[in-house]
Design a protein around this motif. Structure first.
Motif, short mmCIF file in Angstrom:
data_model
loop_
_atom_site.label_atom_id
_atom_site.label_comp_id
_atom_site.label_asym_id
_atom_site.label_seq_id
_atom_site.Cartn_x
_atom_site.Cartn_y
_atom_site.Cartn_z
N ALA A 266 2.09 -23.16 -6.31
CA ALA A 266 1.32 -22.87 -7.52
C ALA A 266 1.61 -23.91 -8.60
N ARG B 193 -4.41 -29.91 -10.97
CA ARG B 193 -5.52 -29.58 -11.86
C ARG B 193 -5.52 -30.43 -13.13
N ARG C 161 -6.72 -22.18 -6.29
CA ARG C 161 -6.87 -20.90 -7.01
C ARG C 161 -7.32 -19.79 -6.07
#
Length: 124
Positions: A74, A81, A94
């Motif tokens: 994550a 991103r 995501r």
């Protein structure tokens, strides 16, 4: 239309004592042309901004995105991103099934990381 709120940079903690991590972060710094990421070398012991202790920070990759502490895959996805070239990968992560697959791969990497570090030190 109201102006966009100013976003704080993504905060990324990394192990500067790890040759693999240093190479990865060097690449991310080159790709981060907008200075959207603040990189913090945990091995230097200079940063105290993370709510985790130093050993926890060195054990897994961590980032803070919009005030949320992330780790493992994550955290990598958040970093992706923030970089336009890698943003599609970060957005794909995501999806829960994609993130679960990336996390499984990251856990495998963590098991072989010590051997890879030793090889990188010899080659470096």
């Amino acid at each position: 239309m109201p102006p966009n709120p100013i976003k704080t940079p993504l905060l990324v903690w990394y192990d500067g004592g790890c040759p693999l991590c240093r190479r990865e972060i060097a690449l991310m710094r080159r790709l981060d042309r907008r200075d959207a990421i603040q990189f913090v070398d945990v091995a230097s012991g200079d940063d105290v901004s993370c709510p985790l202790d130093r050993d926890a920070l060195l054990a897994r990759f961590h980032a803070s995105e919009d005030g949320r502490l992330l780790s493992g895959a994550a955290a990598f996805a958040a970093m992706w991103r923030a970089i336009p070239l890698l943003r599609p990968l970060g957005l794909a992560a995501r999806a829960p099934v994609v993130l679960a697959g990336l996390e499984a791969a990251y856990r495998v990497f963590l098991k072989v990381r010590p051997r890879l570090q030793a090889l990188a030190r010899k080659a470096g």
